[in-house]
Structure formats: C-alpha cells, structure tokens
Write an enzyme that holds these catalytic residues in place. Structure first.
Site, PDB file in Angstrom:
ATOM      1  N   ASP A  11       3.018 -34.858  -2.277  1.00 10.50           N
ATOM      2  CA  ASP A  11       3.659 -36.031  -2.878  1.00 10.50           C
ATOM      3  C   ASP A  11       3.780 -37.053  -1.761  1.00 10.50           C
ATOM      4  O   ASP A  11       4.411 -36.782  -0.732  1.00 10.50           O
ATOM      5  CB  ASP A  11       5.059 -35.689  -3.403  1.00 10.50           C
ATOM      6  CG  ASP A  11       5.012 -34.800  -4.638  1.00 10.50           C
ATOM      7  OD1 ASP A  11       3.963 -34.790  -5.315  1.00 10.50           O
ATOM      8  OD2 ASP A  11       6.008 -34.127  -4.934  1.00 10.50           O
ATOM      9  N   ASP A 130       5.006 -34.510 -16.854  1.00 13.20           N
ATOM     10  CA  ASP A 130       6.321 -34.217 -16.267  1.00 13.20           C
ATOM     11  C   ASP A 130       7.277 -33.930 -17.419  1.00 13.20           C
ATOM     12  O   ASP A 130       7.587 -34.828 -18.204  1.00 13.20           O
ATOM     13  CB  ASP A 130       6.829 -35.411 -15.447  1.00 13.20           C
ATOM     14  CG  ASP A 130       5.953 -35.691 -14.228  1.00 13.20           C
ATOM     15  OD1 ASP A 130       5.332 -34.734 -13.728  1.00 13.20           O
ATOM     16  OD2 ASP A 130       5.886 -36.850 -13.789  1.00 13.20           O
TER      17      ASP A 130
END
Length: 260
Positions: A11, A130
């Site tokens: 990330d 998500d």
C-alpha cells in the site's frame, strides 16, 4: 491443480509503503522499490502495488514508481489506485504492470470493467472489492451475515451487497477478484473466511483473499477454509515477522500445492 499464490501487498501513499489498521492508523514500511525487490528475492509469486490515496486525492497512480518497480522485479505485478479510464490502464501496462486493479471506478461505471477486459484481455483486469460486514439479514429463517462494499480507499459506503457485486464483476469480465475485509485489515486476526467462502462458492474466477493476516496459519486457512486461489498479506512480511519462503514452506506442509 494450480499452485496457490502468495502475494505481498504494497500500500503506497506519497511514495512510501505504509500499513494501517482497518484502513487508518498508518505506519511507514519503506521505499516501494526496495520492498518489492526484497519480496522478489524471497520468491513471491506476485506483488500487488496499491496507491491508496490516488482515488480520494483525484490523481493518477505514480507511473514512475511502477516503472522502477517493473525494472527491479521479475514476478507479475498488479497495480491499482486512481484507475478511472481506459488510458489509465494502458499507461500502467506500458509502465510495466502485468495486471491492473480497478476499485472505485467499477462501482461508478460497472461497464468500464467489461470494456477494459475486452480491450486488454480479462487476464490483466483485477477488480478490487473492499467489503465491510454490516447488519445481518434473515434468509428463509436463517440469520446470514451481509457485507457492503466501500470505495475511495474504504472511506465511502455504497449500500451495494459485496457478494452480489463479486458475481456481477466476474460476469462483466474481471479475470480475478481481490477481496479485502475492511473489518480484518491490519488486525492480524485472520481473513474473514465467511466472506471468502460466500464469494468463492459463487464465482468462477480466481479470488485473492486480503485483510487480517497475523500468522502463517491464517494464510493456509484462506485456501483450505476460504477456498481462495491466492493469499495477500502485508504486515507479516513488511515488518520481518515472516519471509515469503517461510510462508510457502508452511502452506506446503499443510498439503497445499505451492511453487517452492
């Protein structure tokens, strides 16, 4: 049977690898190119690079970082973050990405996924989902968990059911689904196996589990109980708790077919 894959996830925010808990509480984990190089040397099957603030900041993913990473690593590289149009996908593939992950843009324009798959081949289109567990629902007298998808790096609720959405994305042409449990993200309590099972039992494309790995057993559970094709993890690798080789050896010892 195809070998299962281990995918370290980077990330990236402002050019640095970061790791949070439930999408907040961020810690620095290093330079993305150096981190990717380490995982390449450790035998990662693939590497995923997600620019986690590109969509919310309304900017493009850093092509320069992708280029540097592609020159350094020799395993498939999936890149996501800020992918909104066909040109974004082309630019990322030209920069050296092997696959491109679409998240928020798929929600706003689902047909974008089909268009991308048609243009570039579904093997390089990953839809990232998500999902957060919301109020349970009753189906035929049975209480069932329900998950909803969020966009903008987990910041915006959509009201869309995650399992139904996964099916729709697979039907539209996604070659792979990257499913992150927002509840599990960074908690080290294991994948949301119920969510993974619900999705893997309903789609016929590979599913990557993400969110919640705290030990090697969690990786094995993703495959053996969640039914996924690949397991993605960040914290356990970034901060030196385990290497990719150790993870592969552990999973192989559990009877899971791995590329050792």
């Amino acid at each position: 049977m195809l070998a299962k894959r281990i995918i370290p996830c980077l990330d990236v925010d402002n050019g640095r690898v970061v790791k949070g808990v439930q999408f907040v509480d961020i810690k620095d984990a290093g330079d993305p190119v150096e981190v990717a190089k380490r995982y390449n040397e450790q035998g990662a099957d693939e590497i995923t690079f997600l620019d986690i603030t590109a969509t919310s900041d309304e900017r493009d993913t850093t092509y320069h970082t992708v280029e540097r990473m592609a020159e350094t690593v020799f395993v498939p590289l999936t890149v996501g973050g800020g992918v909104r149009k066909i040109a974004d996908i082309r630019n990322l593939l030209n920069a050296g990405a092997d696959k491109v992950a679409i998240n928020s843009a798929a929600v706003f324009t689902p047909e974008f996924v089909g268009e991308a798959a048609q243009k570039f081949g579904n093997q390089c289109i990953v839809v990232a989902i998500d999902a957060k567990r919301v109020a349970d629902i009753e189906v035929d007298g049975i209480i069932m968990p329900r998950w909803e998808i969020f966009t903008h790096g987990g910041r915006k609720p959509t009201g869309i059911d995650a399992v139904a959405w996964a099916r729709k994305m697979a039907e539209l042409g996604a070659g792979e689904l990257l499913v992150t449990s927002m509840d599990g993200d960074g908690t080290k309590k294991g994948y949301d196996l119920a969510l993974m099972k619900q999705i893997t039992s309903r789609v016929n494309v590979p599913v990557i589990a993400s969110g919640g790995v705290g030990n090697l057993q969690h990786l094995a559970e993703g495959v053996l109980e969640g039914g996924v094709d690949a397991v993605l993890a960040a914290s356990i690798f970034h901060f030196g708790e385990y290497t990719v080789q150790e993870a592969k050896a552990y999973m192989a010892a559990q009877g899971i077919q791995m590329r050792l």
